[in-house]
Design an enzyme around this catalytic site. Structure first.
Site, PDB file in Angstrom:
ATOM      1  N   LYS A 189       0.850  -1.207   0.000  1.00 26.12           N
ATOM      2  CA  LYS A 189       0.000   0.000   0.000  1.00 26.12           C
ATOM      3  C   LYS A 189       0.877   1.246   0.000  1.00 26.12           C
ATOM      4  O   LYS A 189       1.951   1.247   0.589  1.00 26.12           O
ATOM      5  CB  LYS A 189      -0.869  -0.016   1.269  1.00 26.12           C
ATOM      6  CG  LYS A 189      -1.721   1.209   1.484  1.00 26.12           C
ATOM      7  CD  LYS A 189      -2.495   1.135   2.800  1.00 26.12           C
ATOM      8  CE  LYS A 189      -1.721   1.733   3.956  1.00 26.12           C
ATOM      9  NZ  LYS A 189      -2.505   1.797   5.215  1.00 26.12           N
ATOM     10  N   GLY A 222     -10.531   3.383   4.151  1.00 25.82           N
ATOM     11  CA  GLY A 222      -9.950   3.392   2.804  1.00 25.82           C
ATOM     12  C   GLY A 222      -9.041   2.183   2.573  1.00 25.82           C
ATOM     13  O   GLY A 222      -9.180   1.460   1.587  1.00 25.82           O
TER      14      GLY A 222
HETATM   15  C1  R5P Z   1      -1.774   2.345   8.980  1.00 21.48           C
HETATM   16  O1  R5P Z   1      -0.601   2.094   8.809  1.00 21.48           O
HETATM   17  C2  R5P Z   1      -2.675   1.580   9.897  1.00 21.48           C
HETATM   18  O2  R5P Z   1      -2.145   0.335  10.224  1.00 21.48           O
HETATM   19  C3  R5P Z   1      -4.040   1.411   9.249  1.00 21.48           C
HETATM   20  O3  R5P Z   1      -3.900   0.622   8.082  1.00 21.48           O
HETATM   21  C4  R5P Z   1      -4.641   2.737   8.900  1.00 21.48           C
HETATM   22  O4  R5P Z   1      -4.605   3.602   9.990  1.00 21.48           O
HETATM   23  C5  R5P Z   1      -6.062   2.577   8.404  1.00 21.48           C
HETATM   24  O5  R5P Z   1      -6.525   3.828   8.037  1.00 21.48           O
HETATM   25  P1  R5P Z   1      -7.712   4.018   7.017  1.00 21.48           P
HETATM   26  O6  R5P Z   1      -8.843   3.145   7.475  1.00 21.48           O
HETATM   27  O7  R5P Z   1      -8.052   5.491   7.121  1.00 21.48           O
HETATM   28  O8  R5P Z   1      -7.226   3.672   5.649  1.00 21.48           O
END
Ligand code: R5P
Length: 287
Positions: A189, A222
């Site tokens: 990602k 997201g």
């Molecule tokens: C990021 O590194 C965390 O581990 C989560 O993947 C992130 O905080 C998820 O955020 P969102 O739901 O806004 O994409």
């Protein structure tokens, strides 16, 4: 032992008290008309082993100040030891500088908690386990994986694979996979800007698999919804998702409801907004 809670998650505090066969100690959080916070500790804490249960979830700054001020109050009232029980540690995602001139707010919060008088911290799934080292006091770092794994073990999903939604979550995904006796795949990602996720690649063979995506946090949803779509597009059979901390900000509930994810398993480190939950039938909350 004295258990206190401020305003962030009194239901969880009550549940912990019942589990321990204790009752909550009495305290009130008060706000002045200009928004300043103070607390009324209604019983003696002199010589007591005090635990203050307060996730620093949204509104993060309010809940953090409540916690700091409560710690200050019980320290000044001669508590013997103060443990901050912070099921969800707000600001954990600001744990390093990834660009010039960024703050490291997770460390600042650790400094504030220690300066206020916390002598021990209990937290669940800190976004990065290195945050433990931001403290010079003991930190008990509890994982959500055993609780999540137990649920999936009982569900008996066939042909299972655990997927980490990003590189930072690989250890967590592997722990879950080990408990479920399966392998992992990883999503590559990218975040072009804060709160925006982009899926680049999937590392591992996910074709025909029932996938469980495991994250520490679902915030805007997201990461998890885009990841789920990418997995289905590349041949996964179905996608489930789980996380420890359901931040669920913005339109996360609607996003999850409209997504291809079958079920979203969360825990109650952050109180679950049952009014908003009406807009999403896929969420299951574990204690
Ligand atoms: C990021 O590194 C965390 O581990 C989560 O993947 C992130 O905080 C998820 O955020 P969102 O739901 O806004 O994409």
């Amino acid at each position: 032992i004295k258990l206190f809670s401020a305003n962030a998650n009194p239901e969880l505090a009550q549940e912990i008290a019942e589990y321990l066969g204790l009752s909550m100690a009495s305290a009130k959080v008060i706000r002045f008309s200009d928004g300043e916070v103070t607390v009324d500790i209604d019983e003696s804490v002199r010589g007591a082993d005090v635990f203050i249960i307060q996730p620093t979830c949204a509104p993060v700054n309010e809940h953090l100040m409540e916690l700091l001020i409560m710690i200050d109050a019980v320290r000044r009232a001669s508590a013997r030891r103060i443990t901050a029980v912070i099921p969800y540690y707000g600001y954990a995602r600001q744990e390093r500088k990834s660009r010039a001139r960024e703050p490291i707010s997770a460390k600042l919060v650790a400094n504030l908690l220690t300066a206020a008088g916390a002598r021990r911290v209990v937290a669940m799934d800190l976004h990065a386990s290195a945050i433990q080292g931001f403290f010079d006091i003991p930190v008990d770092h509890l994982p959500g994986v055993p609780i999540l794994a137990e649920y999936y073990q009982k569900k008996h999903l066939d042909n299972l694979l655990v997927v980490s939604p990003d590189l930072g979550g690989v250890t967590r995904a592997r722990n879950l996979a080990n408990r479920l006796g399966t392998e992992i795949a990883i999503i590559d990602k990218r975040r072009p800007q804060p709160n925006v996720a982009e899926i680049m690649n999937i590392i591992g063979d996910i074709r025909g698999k029932t996938v469980v995506m495991a994250d520490d946090i679902i915030d805007t949803a997201g990461t998890i919804t885009l990841g789920a779509q990418a997995l289905l597009d590349r041949g996964a059979k179905e996608v489930h998702a789980c996380c420890t901390h359901a931040v669920l900000s913005g339109s996360a509930y609607e996003r999850l409801e409209k997504s291809v994810i079958k079920e979203v398993l969360i825990t109650n480190t952050i109180p679950f907004d049952s009014a908003k939950a009406a807009s999403c039938s896929k969420i299951k909350v574990l204690s």
